[in-house]
Write an enzyme that holds these catalytic residues in place. Structure first.
Site, PDB file in Angstrom:
ATOM      1  N   HIS A 463      26.073   5.341   1.674  1.00 52.48           N
ATOM      2  CA  HIS A 463      24.752   5.934   1.428  1.00 52.48           C
ATOM      3  C   HIS A 463      24.856   7.081   0.434  1.00 52.48           C
ATOM      4  O   HIS A 463      24.032   7.180  -0.493  1.00 52.48           O
ATOM      5  CB  HIS A 463      24.179   6.426   2.757  1.00 52.48           C
ATOM      6  CG  HIS A 463      22.912   7.225   2.620  1.00 52.48           C
ATOM      7  ND1 HIS A 463      21.686   6.645   2.418  1.00 52.48           N
ATOM      8  CD2 HIS A 463      22.693   8.566   2.651  1.00 52.48           C
ATOM      9  CE1 HIS A 463      20.761   7.589   2.330  1.00 52.48           C
ATOM     10  NE2 HIS A 463      21.343   8.764   2.472  1.00 52.48           N
ATOM     11  N   HIS A 468      22.670   8.512  -3.276  1.00 51.23           N
ATOM     12  CA  HIS A 468      22.372   9.873  -3.741  1.00 51.23           C
ATOM     13  C   HIS A 468      23.067  10.241  -5.055  1.00 51.23           C
ATOM     14  O   HIS A 468      22.435  10.746  -5.986  1.00 51.23           O
ATOM     15  CB  HIS A 468      22.776  10.887  -2.671  1.00 51.23           C
ATOM     16  CG  HIS A 468      21.775  11.036  -1.566  1.00 51.23           C
ATOM     17  ND1 HIS A 468      20.497  11.514  -1.768  1.00 51.23           N
ATOM     18  CD2 HIS A 468      21.878  10.770  -0.236  1.00 51.23           C
ATOM     19  CE1 HIS A 468      19.849  11.546  -0.618  1.00 51.23           C
ATOM     20  NE2 HIS A 468      20.647  11.088   0.325  1.00 51.23           N
ATOM     21  N   GLU A 508      14.938  10.434  -0.376  1.00 58.07           N
ATOM     22  CA  GLU A 508      15.473   9.425   0.536  1.00 58.07           C
ATOM     23  C   GLU A 508      14.758   8.074   0.393  1.00 58.07           C
ATOM     24  O   GLU A 508      15.396   7.031   0.332  1.00 58.07           O
ATOM     25  CB  GLU A 508      15.368   9.909   1.989  1.00 58.07           C
ATOM     26  CG  GLU A 508      16.323  11.034   2.334  1.00 58.07           C
ATOM     27  CD  GLU A 508      17.789  10.591   2.376  1.00 58.07           C
ATOM     28  OE1 GLU A 508      18.062   9.387   2.249  1.00 58.07           O
ATOM     29  OE2 GLU A 508      18.655  11.465   2.512  1.00 58.07           O
ATOM     30  N   SER A 527      20.579   2.254  -0.799  1.00 55.24           N
ATOM     31  CA  SER A 527      21.756   1.931   0.016  1.00 55.24           C
ATOM     32  C   SER A 527      21.428   0.930   1.117  1.00 55.24           C
ATOM     33  O   SER A 527      22.242   0.699   2.009  1.00 55.24           O
ATOM     34  CB  SER A 527      22.333   3.214   0.632  1.00 55.24           C
ATOM     35  OG  SER A 527      21.374   3.869   1.444  1.00 55.24           O
TER      36      SER A 527
END
Length: 630
Positions: A463, A468, A508, A527
């Site tokens: 993730h 990110h 997010e 992700s």
């Protein structure tokens, strides 16, 4: 049979001249048709010429009318100003020539001087009134601003803020410049001073004693025993200090600013410390722990303050919930414990610990990597697609092994100044967002359980590095992320919840519009191959990104999102978040000093002036560069 075929063939050939004649007669226009066509062309050509001529005449007439109206408007305004000029001349004429110099004024008596000054003041007042009347006739009027009035951002801007004991916070205590409106539309905002919120603890307010800090800031002059007196006051209260830091004061009134961190039992004890310090210095400010009323929650002021977050994790990390796929795997739990211990020992300035990933861990990474990278080509935003090949070239991104955080961190720092810091598990929203103010991203290093490579109930290295990290290399997204971090410093619990919700629906699970298509930029989407496909379909609801509405939207954490907010661009989202933060209930503003990697609180006139000077120097540099380009 052959005969029949031949007869058909002969008949077909006999028809060919006839068909050719018909085609030739149809394709060859007659002279009458040509003449009619030429006539229509001439008529159309003449019509076009007339339209062009009419257009030119209309443009010339319009330009002349506009110029006439402009001249008339200026002439009318200038004529109205003549009365003001006459009154100003009368005011000037009321002062004789022998009052024009210091030497000549000394020859007159005080009564004569007062009389002439009174005449001058009267003339200036008449001039001002006459000028305001003239402006009003042309639709320009003063904005109604009164002392003691509630400050309104739509009418004025605050250029000065200070605490005044007997005046309510948020009211105007001085007017530096009036504002003006042209036909009810603001032409210039007024400039006013606004009474600031009192930044002290309320009496008898209990404070949480769960290890949270209180930071006191006090200023002293450079004289013998000044600091000893202040520290002795704190020591007399039987309070231990966890940090003391001194800096040259940013105000002319004081020589040094001191910041001390202490753990107090409650608000009463803190108030006693403040009262004691005020016997030695009047400049005492409080940055309090979460939950303290009428105070500012503690927040990191320099990069090393982030070290205090190393053990403050909410869940996961070394301990796993019963629903976690690795909860009953002793080897996996032991592996997680080793990795989180390294993160716990990390301190600012250290290289990110290297993790030697096992073949099973690299295999799980490879499965996720191959599945997601195929979808990035059609589902990820263009910024993510641009950076990802650079990560493959510079950071070893591939399906063979998990990249090291230290390598990725160095790459991001070269691109935008962002750094990656290892963390044991989930941080509180406040701590997680506070770090973004320093351009620091807290990242886990452990990976999901290999038995379920396409599922994880928590953020893991897949993730962090696939979702990110790529966008932190984009300058606009880096600025946007830091804007949220700066807004979180010293924010109330209510505002932290709103900022965390904004982060959830942007960094997010954010979607952006690029051309006529929707693309994903949120790490939670990039992700997760399932939600990455779902978020761009017509199944969920898509709404425009508006921080005020986004901040109060409820969201699930165990299912796909029913609503996604669409950003026009990262820069547009940053400006909207900045505007949202300006309306938060926080009695100061902050800026990040990249040279010292520290946070500066802009809560006094001197600090604002210093900040303005730095901006002025940057503008001079920018002006020089622009001039050199011509």
């Amino acid at each position: 049979m052959l005969r029949n075929l031949w007869s058909v063939r002969v008949q077909s050939r006999s028809l060919m001249p006839t068909l050719q004649c018909v085609r030739r007669s149809y394709a060859t226009p007659t002279s009458e048709l040509l003449e009619e066509r030429d006539k229509k062309l001439n008529e159309l050509n003449e019509a076009v010429q007339r339209c062009m001529a009419d257009k030119k005449t209309l443009e010339e007439r319009s330009a002349k009318e506009i110029a006439t109206q402009r001249d008339y408007a200026i002439q009318k305004f200038a004529k109205d100003l003549l009365d003001t000029v006459d009154v100003l001349g009368m005011a000037k004429a009321s002062i004789p020539a022998d009052f024009h110099t210091k030497e000549s004024i000394k020859k007159h008596t005080p009564e004569e001087i007062i009389d002439k000054m009174t005449n001058l003041y009267t003339g200036m007042t008449m001039t001002e009134n006459e000028l305001l009347k003239t402006l009003k006739r042309h639709g320009l009027e003063k904005v109604d601003l009164q002392l003691g009035q509630k400050f309104d951002k739509a009418k004025a801007q605050s250029v000065l803020s200070k605490e005044i004991p007997d005046q309510p916070a948020g009211t105007i205590f001085t007017i530096n410049k009036p504002g003006y409106a042209l036909r009810n539309r603001i032409l210039r905002l007024g400039q006013v001073g606004v009474v600031a919120e009192k930044r002290t603890f309320a009496s008898h307010v209990p404070i949480k004693t769960d290890g949270s800090k209180t930071t006191l800031c006090f200023s002293i002059n450079d004289k013998v025993g000044a600091l000893e007196d202040c520290l002795a006051t704190i020591k007399a209260m039987d309070i231990s200090l966890t940090r003391i830091e001194s800096r040259p004061s940013r105000t002319e009134e004081w020589d040094y600013d001191f910041f001390v961190d202490l753990n107090a039992r409650d608000g009463i004890q803190v108030n006693k410390v403040v009262d004691g310090l005020r016997q030695h210095t009047t400049d005492v400010r409080i940055l309090g722990p979460d939950g303290a009323q009428d105070s500012v929650p503690w927040f990191p002021r320099k990069m090393s303050d982030l070290d205090t977050f190393s053990e403050k994790v909410l869940e996961m990390g070394e301990e796993l919930s019963s629903e976690h796929p690795g909860a009953n795997d002793p080897a996996y739990r032991a592996r997680r414990a080793d990795i989180t211990r390294m993160a716990k020992a990390f301190r600012t300035g250290d290289p990110v610990p290297r993790v030697e990933y096992t073949p099973e861990e690299n295999a799980a990474w490879g499965q996720v990597y191959n599945r997601l990278t195929q979808m990035y080509k059609t589902h990820a935003c263009r910024e993510h697609q641009y950076v990802f090949p650079l990560l493959e070239q510079n950071c070893g991104y591939s399906d063979k092994e998990i990249p090291q955080l230290e390598t990725v961190s160095r790459f991001l720092k070269d691109c935008t100044g962002f750094q990656i810091r290892p963390v044991m598990g989930l941080l509180t929203s406040r701590d997680f967002l506070n770090a973004f103010a320093f351009r620091v991203f807290h990242s886990t290093q452990y990976i999901r359980h290999p038995s379920k490579p396409f599922y994880t109930p928590e953020p893991d290295v897949c993730h962090e590095l696939l979702g990110h990290a790529p966008l932190f290399a984009n300058p606009d997204f880096a600025d946007f992320s830091q804007e949220i971090g700066l807004a979180s410093l010293g924010a109330s619990d209510e505002d932290i919840k709103k900022l965390a919700t904004i982060f959830w629906f942007t960094a997010e699970f954010g979607v952006c519009r690029q051309g006529d298509e929707l693309k994903a930029y949120g790490a939670g989407l990039l992700s997760s191959f399932g939600e990455l496909e779902y978020c761009l379909s017509d199944k969920p609801e898509h709404r425009p990104f508006e921080p005020e509405k986004t901040a109060i939207t409820e969201y699930p954490i165990t299912t796909f999102q029913p609503v996604y907010y669409i950003a026009d661009s990262f820069k547009d989202a940053q400006e909207k978040v900045r505007d949202f933060a300006s309306r938060m209930n926080r009695p100061f503003s902050v800026r990040y000093n990249a040279l010292t990697q520290s946070i500066e609180v802009l809560d006094s006139k001197d600090k604002v002036v210093r900040f303005a000077k730095s901006i002025r120097d940057d503008m001079k540099t920018l002006t020089t560069v622009i001039e050199s380009l011509h």
